[in-house]
Write a protein that holds these residues in place. Structure first.
Motif: not given
Length: 470
Positions: A129-140
């Motif tokens: 998804l980061s290739a399509a736009g700013p993405t936030v996901a959990p660390a670890g």
């Protein structure tokens, strides 16, 4: 963090201000990190002072201030920082996270759950998804009542996608998490026997995982594993559109012609809903079990508007973003270390052993296995079964570490292992001593256990990973 004034945070959480008046609080903007660990505080940030089993977060407000935090969320008055005082910090933290998402109604929120593979799938999806736009996901593996708000509070005004990993220790937990981060897309990977000791049965685990799809809206999408009957049956438990993914012929999105290269990295052809013709996907990850994870990622990414060619390109370069998940290190002496010892349950243990076999074709293979925790009354039988599987897979050497895991050794012996093919050692130090004397160039070594068994640290030692890099 979406900028919020301390006054807005007080309003969202129902708390009262201390050490600052209303006018000053309205002017004090929180635009830095929101953290529960004072060591992770930064300029403009908010420190959430939780009281845990071992530590009272209020003791570290001063340290958070020194690291740059400008305010705190507390359950009692503190002198070191202006604070919002609430009755229950966890309830207030959840309310703050919901308030952040209310300010981003256009955000696409994806929830992921399953007995195994959540973190790897989350990492894959975030990469795509980061290739399509700013993405936030959990660390670890921040997938708890604390980890989900922490992840949400990293959302910024330009974030387009939010990926939330949701774990559960009992019925009702995922429902609670989905109430904080209401997803529009939900992914259920599998229902295994992880945590069966806490839940009581696989059926109870299934009910808990189904809470995610039950939370999806009418216009949402439930991505369900077609190859797991418990998961596929969840299609009737959601108001959302359901898409079955897997190898099953009834799956709407299928993986066919699965192959593994010499390093155990899978490739497959994806066909079905949203795919024009057939597209070949190659993964940089090790192990056939990642095919199911990748297929779920394809389904979500297509729903988010990406085309299949872009998804395939992103998957081809995605590597593990979280530690101790099939981390592969090629040592200068020719020994390959596979550190997959962050967590373990019967399903992930079987997948890791099969990956070891694929990676070790023509080489000597070592399975260094520790305990699988939270299996309750099934613990002895499940450990025994893993030992027997290691023999059936013709793994060269099995090293069983720790008392809880000992039934793996007896299971291997009863299955037909002999001599030094299987050995039980009492602890990690004994395992390290054995490996130091017996590993040879060309060997492939898998380390797999539940986190508290400590094999991940042995894996780091064998791979030459220093403390500074962990």
């Amino acid at each position: 963090m979406i900028p919020l004034s301390l006054k807005e945070i007080a309003d969202l959480t129902g708390g009262r201000l201390h050490g600052i008046d209303d006018q000053e609080a309205a002017a004090l903007v929180i635009d830095g990190p929101v953290v529960t660990d004072s060591r992770e505080s930064g300029p403009g940030g908010l420190y959430v002072a939780r009281i845990g089993a071992a530590h009272d977060g209020h003791r570290f407000v001063g340290a958070a201030r020194d690291a740059g935090a400008v305010a705190a969320l507390t359950s009692r008055e503190v002198a070191e920082l202006p604070c919002v005082v609430v009755d229950d910090v966890q309830d207030a933290f959840a309310a703050l996270a919901r308030g952040v998402l209310e300010r981003r109604p256009d955000l696409t929120v994806v929830g992921i759950t399953g007995s195994s593979g959540k973190t790897s799938t989350k990492d894959l999806l975030a990469s795509v998804l980061s290739a399509a736009g700013p993405t936030v996901a959990p660390a670890g593996s921040l997938n708890s009542e604390v980890g989900v708000p922490l992840t949400i509070c990293r959302v910024t005004p330009d974030t387009r996608f939010l990926v939330v990993e949701m774990g559960a220790r009992g019925v009702g937990h995922i429902e609670y998490l989905a109430g904080i981060a209401t997803p529009t897309i939900g992914v259920v990977l599998n229902v295994g026997t992880a945590h069966v000791g806490e839940f009581g049965s696989r059926e109870a685990i299934g009910r808990a995982k189904a809470e995610l799809v039950a939370a999806l809206p009418d216009g949402g999408l439930a991505v369900l594993n077609a190859d797991d009957p418990v998961v596929s049956s969840m299609a009737g438990q959601t108001a959302a559109r359901a898409l079955l993914v897997g190898a099953d012929h009834e799956a709407g999105l299928r993986a066919v012609d699965i192959e593994l290269d010499a390093a155990g990295r899978p490739s497959f052809t994806v066909t079905g809903d949203g795919v024009r013709g057939q597209t070949r996907i190659t993964l940089a990850l090790h192990g056939e079990h990642h095919v199911a994870n990748a297929l779920a990622v394809v389904a979500v990414a297509l729903e988010c508007g990406l085309d299949i060619e872009a998804i395939a390109r992103a998957l081809a370069t995605a590597t593990p973003a979280s530690r101790w998940r099939m981390e592969v290190t090629e040592r200068p002496d020719g020994v390959t270390i596979v550190n997959d010892a962050y967590n373990a349950n019967p399903d992930s243990m079987k997948a890791a052993l099969k990956a070891l076999v694929a990676m070790g074709r023509g080489r000597r293979t070592w399975a260094v296995l520790g305990s699988m925790l939270e299996l309750g009354d099934e613990s002895v039988a499940e450990h025994d079964a893993i030992g027997r599987l290691a023999v059936r897979l013709n793994i060269s050497r099995l090293v069983v570490v720790g008392e809880t895991a000992r039934p793996m050794a007896s299971g291997a012996q009863h299955e037909g292992s002999w001599g030094e093919e299987v050995v039980w050692v009492p602890d990690v130090d004994a395992a390290q001593a054995l490996l130091a004397t017996e590993l040879q160039p060309g060997d492939v070594v898998l380390l797999k256990s539940s986190r508290d068994a400590g094999l991940r640290w042995l894996g780091d030692t064998l791979a030459g990973v220093t403390e500074e890099t962990t």
